[in-house]
Design a protein around this motif. Structure first.
Motif, PDB file in Angstrom:
ATOM      1  N   ASN A   1      98.564   8.149 -16.973  1.00 57.72           N
ATOM      2  CA  ASN A   1      97.518   7.761 -17.916  1.00 57.72           C
ATOM      3  C   ASN A   1      98.056   7.365 -19.277  1.00 57.72           C
ATOM      4  N   SER A   2      99.260   7.832 -19.621  1.00 57.35           N
ATOM      5  CA  SER A   2      99.813   7.534 -20.946  1.00 57.35           C
ATOM      6  C   SER A   2     100.760   6.343 -20.940  1.00 57.35           C
ATOM      7  N   LYS A   3     100.773   5.596 -19.856  1.00 55.63           N
ATOM      8  CA  LYS A   3     101.598   4.384 -19.809  1.00 55.63           C
ATOM      9  C   LYS A   3     100.919   3.253 -20.583  1.00 55.63           C
ATOM     10  N   THR A   4     101.732   2.433 -21.245  1.00 53.33           N
ATOM     11  CA  THR A   4     101.210   1.249 -21.922  1.00 53.33           C
ATOM     12  C   THR A   4     100.901   0.178 -20.885  1.00 53.33           C
ATOM     13  N   SER A   5      99.717  -0.412 -20.977  1.00 51.21           N
ATOM     14  CA  SER A   5      99.277  -1.398 -19.999  1.00 51.21           C
ATOM     15  C   SER A   5      98.842  -2.683 -20.698  1.00 51.21           C
ATOM     16  N   ARG A   6      99.057  -3.794 -20.024  1.00 50.70           N
ATOM     17  CA  ARG A   6      98.595  -5.094 -20.546  1.00 50.70           C
ATOM     18  C   ARG A   6      97.126  -5.347 -20.230  1.00 50.70           C
ATOM     19  N   VAL A   7      96.581  -4.610 -19.260  1.00 53.92           N
ATOM     20  CA  VAL A   7      95.242  -4.953 -18.772  1.00 53.92           C
ATOM     21  C   VAL A   7      94.199  -3.857 -19.005  1.00 53.92           C
ATOM     22  N   GLU A   8      94.619  -2.604 -19.088  1.00 48.54           N
ATOM     23  CA  GLU A   8      93.639  -1.537 -19.227  1.00 48.54           C
ATOM     24  C   GLU A   8      93.059  -1.522 -20.641  1.00 48.54           C
ATOM     25  N   PRO A   9      91.777  -1.239 -20.775  1.00 44.35           N
ATOM     26  CA  PRO A   9      91.145  -1.246 -22.105  1.00 44.35           C
ATOM     27  C   PRO A   9      91.652  -0.086 -22.958  1.00 44.35           C
ATOM     28  N   HIS A  10      91.533  -0.263 -24.262  1.00 46.57           N
ATOM     29  CA  HIS A  10      91.901   0.801 -25.200  1.00 46.57           C
ATOM     30  C   HIS A  10      90.948   1.974 -25.043  1.00 46.57           C
ATOM     31  N   LEU A  11      91.421   3.178 -25.328  1.00 45.62           N
ATOM     32  CA  LEU A  11      90.609   4.372 -25.152  1.00 45.62           C
ATOM     33  C   LEU A  11      89.383   4.375 -26.054  1.00 45.62           C
ATOM     34  N   TYR A  12      89.508   3.853 -27.296  1.00 48.46           N
ATOM     35  CA  TYR A  12      88.420   3.902 -28.272  1.00 48.46           C
ATOM     36  C   TYR A  12      87.894   2.529 -28.668  1.00 48.46           C
ATOM     37  N   PHE A  13      88.698   1.481 -28.470  1.00 48.58           N
ATOM     38  CA  PHE A  13      88.298   0.133 -28.856  1.00 48.58           C
ATOM     39  C   PHE A  13      88.300  -0.768 -27.617  1.00 48.58           C
ATOM     40  N   GLU A  14      87.557  -1.850 -27.687  1.00 42.32           N
ATOM     41  CA  GLU A  14      87.516  -2.775 -26.553  1.00 42.32           C
ATOM     42  C   GLU A  14      88.891  -3.354 -26.282  1.00 42.32           C
ATOM     43  N   ARG A  15      89.616  -3.649 -27.341  1.00 39.98           N
ATOM     44  CA  ARG A  15      91.001  -4.108 -27.220  1.00 39.98           C
ATOM     45  C   ARG A  15      91.801  -3.424 -28.310  1.00 39.98           C
ATOM     46  N   HIS A  16      93.107  -3.610 -28.297  1.00 36.37           N
ATOM     47  CA  HIS A  16      93.937  -2.921 -29.274  1.00 36.37           C
ATOM     48  C   HIS A  16      93.486  -3.288 -30.687  1.00 36.37           C
ATOM     49  N   PRO A  17      93.286  -2.281 -31.545  1.00 30.08           N
ATOM     50  CA  PRO A  17      92.756  -2.559 -32.883  1.00 30.08           C
ATOM     51  C   PRO A  17      93.719  -3.366 -33.736  1.00 30.08           C
ATOM     52  N   SER A  18      93.173  -4.140 -34.659  1.00 32.70           N
ATOM     53  CA  SER A  18      93.982  -4.939 -35.569  1.00 32.70           C
ATOM     54  C   SER A  18      94.669  -4.035 -36.581  1.00 32.70           C
ATOM     55  N   ASP A  19      95.676  -4.578 -37.262  1.00 33.28           N
ATOM     56  CA  ASP A  19      96.365  -3.816 -38.302  1.00 33.28           C
ATOM     57  C   ASP A  19      95.400  -3.376 -39.394  1.00 33.28           C
ATOM     58  N   GLN A  20      94.461  -4.243 -39.739  1.00 38.63           N
ATOM     59  CA  GLN A  20      93.490  -3.911 -40.774  1.00 38.63           C
ATOM     60  C   GLN A  20      92.628  -2.730 -40.351  1.00 38.63           C
ATOM     61  N   THR A  21      92.201  -2.720 -39.087  1.00 31.95           N
ATOM     62  CA  THR A  21      91.403  -1.614 -38.571  1.00 31.95           C
ATOM     63  C   THR A  21      92.196  -0.322 -38.591  1.00 31.95           C
ATOM     64  N   ILE A  22      93.458  -0.403 -38.206  1.00 34.06           N
ATOM     65  CA  ILE A  22      94.313   0.784 -38.173  1.00 34.06           C
ATOM     66  C   ILE A  22      94.483   1.353 -39.573  1.00 34.06           C
ATOM     67  N   VAL A  23      94.778   0.479 -40.549  1.00 36.66           N
ATOM     68  CA  VAL A  23      94.967   0.937 -41.922  1.00 36.66           C
ATOM     69  C   VAL A  23      93.680   1.553 -42.460  1.00 36.66           C
ATOM     70  N   THR A  24      92.536   0.937 -42.150  1.00 34.56           N
ATOM     71  CA  THR A  24      91.250   1.484 -42.587  1.00 34.56           C
ATOM     72  C   THR A  24      91.025   2.875 -41.999  1.00 34.56           C
ATOM     73  N   MET A  25      91.348   3.035 -40.726  1.00 31.82           N
ATOM     74  CA  MET A  25      91.211   4.335 -40.085  1.00 31.82           C
ATOM     75  C   MET A  25      92.161   5.355 -40.711  1.00 31.82           C
ATOM     76  N   MET A  26      93.397   4.935 -40.973  1.00 28.91           N
ATOM     77  CA  MET A  26      94.382   5.841 -41.568  1.00 28.91           C
ATOM     78  C   MET A  26      93.910   6.345 -42.927  1.00 28.91           C
ATOM     79  N   ARG A  27      93.326   5.450 -43.705  1.00 34.25           N
ATOM     80  CA  ARG A  27      92.847   5.848 -45.040  1.00 34.25           C
ATOM     81  C   ARG A  27      91.652   6.785 -44.965  1.00 34.25           C
ATOM     82  N   GLY A  28      90.952   6.764 -43.833  1.00 36.20           N
ATOM     83  CA  GLY A  28      89.815   7.661 -43.672  1.00 36.20           C
ATOM     84  C   GLY A  28      90.175   9.008 -43.073  1.00 36.20           C
TER      85      GLY A  28
END
Length: 264
Positions: free
Chosen positions: A23-50
């Motif tokens: 389950n912890s393998k990186t996949s090209r096709v499986e959806p992200h656990l929390y987002f529809e696709r891998h979050p953008s850098d901006q989304t990640i930084v926003t989350m980190m600041r929160g």
């Protein structure tokens, strides 16, 4: 049949480590656990600041640790080649300077990143995405100038939050070894800090980071000519309960004992 064949797992067996690794393998096709696709850098930084970078204990008394990194009495080469897991500890306390040096080496702030593009300070431990999901606690049993009790390490201020008395001898498999140690370093993980970005693989990164952190601490202890040993033998629910964790969102993932070496 080969004798080892009886131990081989057949397909479909309910084995936790296999499920975790898959389950912890990186996949090209499986959806992200929390987002529809891998979050953008901006989304990640926003989350980190929160998210909190370190747990606040604003209502607790503080114990300042020595600002200067304690001098190492053993070279890195000798620390690496001479490191061994202590099977017993000698009598006597370790110093507050010893504790401060071990904690700073374990995961102290090494660069504040002010006026840079990085959203967070860097620490001495490598961390996936510089997310730093780990918290460090010290159970002081025999530390000079530090009353017996539980403390939380704040790497930003390089001080200890006083959390009060605790007795968790019975929560360790090797109780006699714990009872002879001067201090116990407990590493907990706030899992969401990592998995919000990396999904299931973030859990793997948490465990890898705990290994990096404790190895830093072990080498620092050896550099200060102290004895130390990493510990995985503890009863998780009992330790988590004593530290006030729910065991799901935050849980102890590793520990280390430190103390005086046994005289030759």
């Amino acid at each position: 049949m080969h004798p080892l064949d009886a131990f081989l797992l057949s397909e479909g067996d309910d084995v936790v480590w296999e499920a975790f690794h898959e389950n912890s393998k990186t996949s090209r096709v499986e959806p992200h656990l929390y987002f529809e696709r891998h979050p953008s850098d901006q989304t990640i930084v926003t989350m980190m600041r929160g998210l909190r970078e370190v747990k606040p204990y604003a209502d607790r008394a503080k114990v300042a640790l020595p600002e200067e990194l304690g001098s190492m009495r053993v070279s890195l080469e000798d620390a690496l080649t001479g490191r061994e897991s202590a099977r017993e500890f000698g009598p006597g306390p370790v110093s507050l300077g010893d504790v401060g040096t071990i904690l700073r080496c374990a995961q102290g702030v090494t660069r504040d990143n002010v006026d840079t593009s990085f959203p967070r300070p860097f620490r001495s431990v490598p961390s996936g995405g510089a997310l730093y999901p780990l918290e460090v606690y010290v159970w002081a049993r025999s530390v000079t100038d530090l009353p017996t009790g539980l403390y939380h390490y704040d790497p930003h201020d390089h001080d200890l939050d006083v959390l009060g008395d605790v007795d968790i001898d019975d929560a360790f498999v090797q109780q006699d070894l714990v009872e002879s140690a001067a201090a116990v370093v407990l590493v907990s993980a706030v899992f969401f800090r990592s998995v919000f970005k990396y999904g299931e693989r973030g859990y793997r990164f948490v465990l890898l980071e705990a290994g990096h952190l404790v190895q830093n601490a072990l080498l620092a202890a050896r550099g200060r000519e102290l004895a130390a040993v990493p510990i995985g033998g503890y009863f998780d629910r009992e330790v988590d309960r004593a530290l006030g964790f729910d065991g799901l969102h935050e849980s102890v993932v590793y520990a280390m004992l430190v103390g005086r070496p046994v005289s030759a």
